[in-house]
Scaffold this active site. Structure first.
Site, short mmCIF file in Angstrom:
data_model
loop_
_atom_site.label_atom_id
_atom_site.label_comp_id
_atom_site.label_asym_id
_atom_site.label_seq_id
_atom_site.Cartn_x
_atom_site.Cartn_y
_atom_site.Cartn_z
N ILE A 173 -2.49 2.17 -1.69
CA ILE A 173 -1.16 2.59 -1.90
C ILE A 173 -1.32 3.89 -2.99
CG2 ILE A 173 1.17 2.35 -2.41
CD1 ILE A 173 0.31 0.68 0.14
N GLU A 174 -0.60 4.84 -2.40
CA GLU A 174 -0.72 5.97 -3.42
C GLU A 174 0.61 6.38 -4.03
OE1 GLU A 174 -0.89 11.05 -3.77
OE2 GLU A 174 -2.08 10.12 -2.34
#
Length: 216
Positions: A173-174
């Site tokens: 996840i960013e």
């Protein structure tokens, strides 16, 4: 490549928005997002799809993954059809996310281990989904509290700060402070590009992924 696309037409499902404009004209007016691009290139094969629908994740633990996406990332649980496998449907930030219980946990754990090993060394050039927030420091405090370790990346000359972390199954996840609009190379709002404090950044390695352990 913008130069290769300037002759393409814009066809818009909502009347009155950039209809019959070239992509160059639409980019100049910053109205690309509500439009779909129809190519003039002959013999181009295109599937007759209407829109993007969802992302699905095969997970080792439904409850652990639901906690991560609902209680930490802020998704909501929504109704799900009576499929013959266990799962959850989640929705948040305009994204539909489907969690489905794996039927091959032993193999899935091996995939997860290899993914974490690869991603830990190859970030940020890895598969991921990304979100935008103007409160990265608050997000870091929440991740610290939940013992979700992360990597901070601040690409030079971009003004962008990016946090990368794993979900319980090793998916990346960013969360970043901004992202350029389609057709642009810089964030529109420079006020969100302040540097993020790096003092509390944790080591981002397989050994420190407490939220991705195989205890499930």
């Amino acid at each position: 490549d913008r130069n290769e696309l300037v002759s393409e037409e814009i066809i818009v499902p909502m009347s009155g928005l950039c209809e019959n404009w070239t992509l160059s004209e639409a980019l100049d007016k910053k109205l690309v997002l509500p439009c779909t691009i129809q190519s003039r290139r002959e013999n181009k094969i295109k599937l007759p799809m209407k829109s993007f629908n969802h992302i699905a994740r095969e997970v080792l633990s439904l409850e652990k993954s639901k906690y991560f996406y609902v209680e930490i990332l802020g998704f909501d649980v929504v109704p799900r059809p009576p499929f013959d496998c266990e799962g959850y449907w989640l929705y948040g930030y305009g994204l539909s996310l489907h969690l489905v219980a794996t039927s091959v946990p032993k193999e899935r754990k091996l995939v997860k281990k290899r993914r974490i090993q690869h991603f830990s060394s190859a970030l940020p050039r890895v598969d991921h989904i990304a979100f935008i927030s103007n409160e990265l420091q608050t997000i870091r405090e929440i991740l610290d509290r939940e013992k979700v370790f992360y990597k901070l990346d601040q690409p030079a000359k971009t003004g962008i700060s990016q946090l990368f972390f794993f979900d319980p199954d090793g998916n990346v996840i960013e969360v970043s402070n901004c992202a350029p609009l389609v057709g642009e190379v810089a964030c529109a709002d420079n006020s969100s590009n302040a540097s993020v404090d790096t003092a509390s950044e944790e080591s981002f390695s397989e050994d420190n992924q407490s939220n991705t352990t195989d205890s499930d």
